[in-house]
Design a protein around this motif. Structure first.
Motif, PDB file in Angstrom:
ATOM      1  N   ARG A   1      -2.217 -59.594   4.358  1.00  0.00           N
ATOM      2  CA  ARG A   1      -2.201 -60.021   2.957  1.00  0.00           C
ATOM      3  C   ARG A   1      -2.891 -61.358   2.731  1.00  0.00           C
ATOM      4  O   ARG A   1      -3.442 -61.607   1.659  1.00  0.00           O
ATOM      5  CB  ARG A   1      -0.752 -60.105   2.451  1.00  0.00           C
ATOM      6  CG  ARG A   1      -0.063 -58.769   2.337  1.00  0.00           C
ATOM      7  CD  ARG A   1      -0.703 -57.892   1.266  1.00  0.00           C
ATOM      8  NE  ARG A   1      -0.103 -56.572   1.191  1.00  0.00           N
ATOM      9  CZ  ARG A   1      -0.516 -55.513   1.885  1.00  0.00           C
ATOM     10  NH1 ARG A   1      -1.571 -55.621   2.698  1.00  0.00           N
ATOM     11  NH2 ARG A   1       0.080 -54.353   1.763  1.00  0.00           N
TER      12      ARG A   1
ATOM     13  N   ASP B   1       2.356 -57.976   5.359  1.00  0.00           N
ATOM     14  CA  ASP B   1       3.358 -57.317   4.532  1.00  0.00           C
ATOM     15  C   ASP B   1       4.323 -56.550   5.441  1.00  0.00           C
ATOM     16  O   ASP B   1       3.904 -55.660   6.191  1.00  0.00           O
ATOM     17  CB  ASP B   1       2.695 -56.359   3.543  1.00  0.00           C
ATOM     18  CG  ASP B   1       3.708 -55.674   2.658  1.00  0.00           C
ATOM     19  OD1 ASP B   1       4.185 -56.310   1.707  1.00  0.00           O
ATOM     20  OD2 ASP B   1       4.046 -54.504   2.949  1.00  0.00           O
ATOM     21  N   ARG B   2       5.608 -56.888   5.378  1.00  0.00           N
ATOM     22  CA  ARG B   2       6.575 -56.286   6.296  1.00  0.00           C
ATOM     23  C   ARG B   2       6.700 -54.778   6.082  1.00  0.00           C
ATOM     24  O   ARG B   2       6.770 -54.021   7.053  1.00  0.00           O
ATOM     25  CB  ARG B   2       7.945 -56.947   6.150  1.00  0.00           C
ATOM     26  CG  ARG B   2       8.989 -56.359   7.092  1.00  0.00           C
ATOM     27  CD  ARG B   2      10.312 -57.058   6.986  1.00  0.00           C
ATOM     28  NE  ARG B   2      11.307 -56.432   7.857  1.00  0.00           N
ATOM     29  CZ  ARG B   2      12.553 -56.863   7.995  1.00  0.00           C
ATOM     30  NH1 ARG B   2      12.967 -57.932   7.324  1.00  0.00           N
ATOM     31  NH2 ARG B   2      13.403 -56.222   8.792  1.00  0.00           N
TER      32      ARG B   2
ATOM     33  N   THR C   1       4.535 -52.630   4.946  1.00  0.00           N
ATOM     34  CA  THR C   1       3.354 -51.945   5.474  1.00  0.00           C
ATOM     35  C   THR C   1       3.366 -51.943   6.992  1.00  0.00           C
ATOM     36  O   THR C   1       3.056 -50.920   7.632  1.00  0.00           O
ATOM     37  CB  THR C   1       2.073 -52.607   4.949  1.00  0.00           C
ATOM     38  OG1 THR C   1       2.101 -52.637   3.520  1.00  0.00           O
ATOM     39  CG2 THR C   1       0.839 -51.849   5.409  1.00  0.00           C
TER      40      THR C   1
ATOM     41  N   ALA D   1      -1.877 -54.173   6.743  1.00  0.00           N
ATOM     42  CA  ALA D   1      -0.726 -55.053   6.495  1.00  0.00           C
ATOM     43  C   ALA D   1      -1.144 -56.493   6.208  1.00  0.00           C
ATOM     44  O   ALA D   1      -0.311 -57.304   5.780  1.00  0.00           O
ATOM     45  CB  ALA D   1       0.227 -55.025   7.687  1.00  0.00           C
TER      46      ALA D   1
ATOM     47  N   LEU E   1       6.956 -61.143   3.363  1.00  0.00           N
ATOM     48  CA  LEU E   1       5.815 -61.412   4.207  1.00  0.00           C
ATOM     49  C   LEU E   1       6.279 -61.920   5.566  1.00  0.00           C
ATOM     50  O   LEU E   1       7.211 -62.710   5.666  1.00  0.00           O
ATOM     51  CB  LEU E   1       4.898 -62.448   3.561  1.00  0.00           C
ATOM     52  CG  LEU E   1       4.188 -62.019   2.280  1.00  0.00           C
ATOM     53  CD1 LEU E   1       3.390 -63.175   1.711  1.00  0.00           C
ATOM     54  CD2 LEU E   1       3.298 -60.816   2.519  1.00  0.00           C
TER      55      LEU E   1
END
Length: 297
Positions: free
Chosen positions: A260, A281-282, A284, A258, A2
């Motif tokens: 979360r 989210d990295r 994504t 992305a 994250l």
């Protein structure tokens, strides 16, 4: 993994209280941030950058401070590489900090990300609207690639809006009732005259950003999940009005997959504003930047 992004309004020198300053920065460091969007950096560059350098050391991040020490953007250099500046500051009383970053691990021709920290005018609804219109241009940035394509550079913006979100999101604090705001000058500061001549609470900046395709990430997550904790108040009730969600993070709508989590971190005793933390989210985000919106002209 994250990517943690926060927007935080904290009087930088703590009113001269170095213990408070250290406690606040230790608290921010504990959030494991990769991007920090700061407001009210007063005194940061005094004494040959004493506090600015100290903040970088405590946070483990690299900072860029706007003129007049009004705002700043800090980044994790292991994750983000500066790729440009956006120095034009338009109508701002308190200039924003806007930087362009390349996310580590994205392709060479991936879209860069515009990241901005802003602080709207405290006393003028008209000024806030003009400042908002300036911010909308950050969702209209396109980069040319060697094959003739132009790719959209999405934006991630956070700050102290000194205004309110448009009503209607479950769990959002209710808009103040004008006559119940104890501080009479603040009644004028936070409202505008509507078409019928009555005063309305100022939600125009939020409406304008949404019209321009920049979405409030807390509203987005609450709408999608039903969890109302992302839209918790960021300032507590006082003579300026009831609990309110003044501090917000906006993102170009293509970034929303992305998102979360959004959390309001309680800063009672440290600041008069709570801190908003966005978790992306990295993987994504990498995919979004590697496959950006594209046009040929």
């Amino acid at each position: 993994m994250l990517i943690n992004v926060a927007t935080c309004n904290f009087e930088y020198n703590g009113g001269g209280n170095q213990t408070l300053w250290r406690r606040m920065h230790d608290r921010l460091a504990s959030l494991d941030l990769h991007l920090l969007l700061r407001q009210e950096m007063w005194g940061a560059q005094d004494n040959d950058n004493e506090l600015a350098d100290a903040a970088e050391a405590v946070l483990g991040m690299t900072g860029r401070i706007a003129r007049e020490c009004s705002t700043a953007v800090y980044h994790d250099p292991k994750l983000f590489t500066p790729a440009g500046e956006y120095p034009k500051t338009g109508p701002w009383l308190l200039p924003p900090t806007v930087r362009q970053f390349q996310l580590t691990g994205t392709a060479a021709d991936a879209a860069p990300l515009f990241v901005g920290s802003f602080h709207y005018d405290y006393a003028s609804p008209a000024a806030r609207l003009a400042e908002t219109e300036w911010l909308t241009r950050l969702n209209d940035r396109w980069a040319r690639r060697g094959d003739g394509r132009r790719v959209h550079c999405p934006a991630l913006l956070g700050g102290d809006t000194n205004s309110y979100p448009v009503a209607g999101t479950p769990g959002d604090p209710a808009l103040p009732i004008l006559e119940k705001i104890g501080d009479e000058p603040h009644r004028a500061h936070r409202s505008y005259i509507g078409p019928d001549g009555t005063r309305l609470m100022d939600d125009r900046p939020d409406a304008t950003l949404r019209t321009a395709g920049l979405q409030d990430v807390a509203r987005h997550l609450t709408t999608v999940t039903g969890d109302t904790s992302p839209v918790a108040p960021t300032v507590d009730a006082c003579d300026h009005g009831p609990d309110a969600r003044i501090d917000r993070i906006y993102a170009s709508k293509q970034l929303l997959p992305a998102v979360r989590a959004v959390e309001v971190v309680d800063m009672t005793g440290l600041s008069d504003h709570h801190t908003v933390v966005l978790r992306l989210d990295r993987d994504t985000l990498t995919d979004i930047l590697n496959h950006p919106l594209t046009r040929t002209q």
